[in-house]
Structure formats: structure tokens, C-alpha cells
Design an enzyme around this catalytic site. Sequence first.
Site, PDB file in Angstrom:
ATOM      1  N   GLU A 179       0.830  -1.206   0.000  1.00 34.00           N
ATOM      2  CA  GLU A 179       0.000   0.000   0.000  1.00 34.00           C
ATOM      3  C   GLU A 179       0.867   1.260   0.000  1.00 34.00           C
ATOM      4  O   GLU A 179       1.436   1.633   1.016  1.00 34.00           O
ATOM      5  CB  GLU A 179      -0.904  -0.005   1.252  1.00 34.00           C
ATOM      6  N   LYS A 221      -2.549  -2.677  -2.832  1.00 34.58           N
ATOM      7  CA  LYS A 221      -3.608  -1.876  -2.194  1.00 34.58           C
ATOM      8  C   LYS A 221      -3.406  -0.409  -2.567  1.00 34.58           C
ATOM      9  O   LYS A 221      -2.736   0.340  -1.867  1.00 34.58           O
ATOM     10  CB  LYS A 221      -3.570  -2.069  -0.673  1.00 34.58           C
TER      11      LYS A 221
HETATM   12  P1  13P Z   1      -9.291   3.813   4.565  1.00 37.42           P
HETATM   13  O1  13P Z   1     -10.151   2.909   3.738  1.00 37.42           O
HETATM   14  O2  13P Z   1     -10.021   4.460   5.717  1.00 37.42           O
HETATM   15  O3  13P Z   1      -8.504   4.776   3.748  1.00 37.42           O
HETATM   16  O4  13P Z   1      -8.233   2.884   5.274  1.00 37.42           O
HETATM   17  C1  13P Z   1      -7.637   1.874   4.558  1.00 37.42           C
HETATM   18  C2  13P Z   1      -6.343   1.598   5.142  1.00 37.42           C
HETATM   19  O5  13P Z   1      -6.050   0.486   5.482  1.00 37.42           O
HETATM   20  C3  13P Z   1      -5.399   2.716   5.268  1.00 37.42           C
HETATM   21  O6  13P Z   1      -4.148   2.223   5.569  1.00 37.42           O
END
Ligand code: 13P
Length: 340
Positions: A179, A221
Site C-alpha cells: 500500500e 492496495k
Molecule cells: P481507509 O479505507 O479508511 O482509507 O483505510 C484503509 C487503510 O487500510 C489505510 O491504511
Amino acid sequence: MSTYAQELRATAQAMVAPGKGILAMDESRGTCDRRFEKLGIPTTEERRRTYRELILTTPDLAEFISGAILFDETIRQSTQAGVPFVQVMQEAGIIPGIKVDLGTKDLAGCEGEKVTEGLDGLGDRITEYYQMGARFAKWRGVITIGDGIPSETCLVANAHEIARYAALCQAGGLVPMVELEVLIDGEHSIERCYEVTERTFQILFEQLRLNRVEFDKMILKPSMVISGSNCPVQASVEQVAQMTVNCLRNNVPVAVAGIAFLSGGQSIEHATAHLNLIHAKFGAQCPWTITFSYARAIQQPALDYWHGDDANIPIAQQLLYHRAKLNGAASIGHYSSEME
Ligand code: 13P
């Protein structure tokens, strides 16, 4: 090749099973407390535990949730009746995941930019989490759009460390969720977001290759390609879906096992509508399974309703189930706003 190769592939595929997505509930203690404070909920370990029990014991959540990401405090907790949360999840058919980064810090020499900490000792922590029952992990890096940023320094630093994390996960039996969030904050246009997201993907996949990460055993992600939250011109749902798909198609290898978006501060309705249109209109163009890994866009109505009062738990759980259901529908292009 990882000794866990087969298991990693199977876990990654189960995480993006059709009609299901991942629930992010891995807010660090600080982030969880900030959300509680806004609602006047006491910021105690007991309140955090109760809230996480509310989520994990929501009846039939596994119909739409394949896995849930926990925070270190949460993976060690149990229900009030004494059943470990990991066991609750295993019995429900929800794969336990774990956030393993230790949060962001200022990136030296790069004003206004961040780098994520947590690589020291990570191999040992992965072994411990695997033994506790975790089967996937998450690491979040953030990329800020602003005047003259992001810098290449910031993109390379974040991509390099997340690639090291991903390689360590695959060696230790956890599927890495990768991510690198391009933050929605700012006045930038959707075109600028596209440009930054594209450059982020290019450097990210270069580093993942360099560090020998196997794409068929990881989940990407990403954030969506979207207008900055303070941009005077907000792109339509159709534009977000189209530009997000274009950016993925131009930059993400086909071998990646799955894509699970974060919601990143979008409204709950937008997060669902965008995912839905990506499938309904552009699904045929996408070689990967695409779903959600939302925190706020699934949890917010339930958290607001619960408000720290346990008499509200049953209805809060219905709200959580409903949001999971709508996003489950969106993940196969079957959502419509009437379902709201
Ligand atoms: P949000 O969907 O609230 O952005 O959070 C996802 C997430 O895991 C952020 O690290």
C-alpha cells in the site's frame, strides 16, 4: 521461491474471492483514539477491545469479508467471553491479517514528505504473527501531492522499504498487501493525481522486482485516481473509474494476484460507487480481481452509531453488515444507489 509458495498463492486468491473484500480495522492506537475522541468515547484499551469485538462478531460478516487487517494490540485480544479474536475469525472464515509497519515519520531532507518505519526486526515479528494465525500483512506508505512534491527521493525511499517488507513477508508465509497511498488531501486536479500515481507505480514495481517479490503472491492496495479533496473541480464517478483503470492497466503487471483499494477519505457512497463502476463499465478491461480493502468507508456508520454505548451494538453491527454487503456487491459491479 518461498517455501510457502502454494499457501501464499491460495491465501492471496482467497483474499480476493468474488463478491468479497478486505476489512481494514488496523487503526493504530493513536488513530483509533483520535476517532473515539471525536465522538467522546473514552480512549481506553477496553473501549478499543469492545469496538473490535463488535466488528468481528457481526453476524454473517464473512459473506462479504474475506479477511480483516488487525493492529498489534488487537491480534492479542479476546472477546469478553475469552475467545481470542484470531479464533473468532478462523471460525467465521475470515482470514486474519496484521499491520506490520510502525507508522510514518518525516523524511529527512524532504520537507512535507513522509517515510514509513518498521523494517528493523520485521522478520522475527512476521514469524511471531504467522504462529499467532495471521496469513497476510499490510504496510502503508504515504505519498503527498503538493508544491514540487512528491520528490523522486520520497518515491524511491518508500518503494524500496515496502519492497523489502514484501520480500520478508513472502519468506515468512504472509501475503503482503502493498500500500503506497497517494493522499487525497490537497487542491490538485485528477490529472495531477494520475501523473503522481503512475510514477509511484513505476518506481514501486521496479523496486518490487529488484527485491525479488513474486507478484502472484501479493495484493496491491492502491488509492484511486481522484481529484484532491480541496480541488474546486471534482471529477465525476465515471472519470475516477476510467482514469483509475487506465492507470492500473498502464502500470501494474498482469501477474499481481489481486487489487484491493483503500477508501482514503472518500465519502462512503463514493467509495462504493467508484468500485462498482470500475467493474460495471471497465471490468472487461481488467486482468486482475479488483475489490476493496476499506476502513472508514465500511466502519464509519457503525462507529458513529455505537458511540461507545454497548446498548447500540446490535444496530451498529447491522450497519456494518450493510456497508460490507454494498461493497461486496460493488466488487462485482452489482451495486446500485437504491440499495443504500
Ligand atoms: P481507509 O479505507 O479508511 O482509507 O483505510 C484503509 C487503510 O487500510 C489505510 O491504511
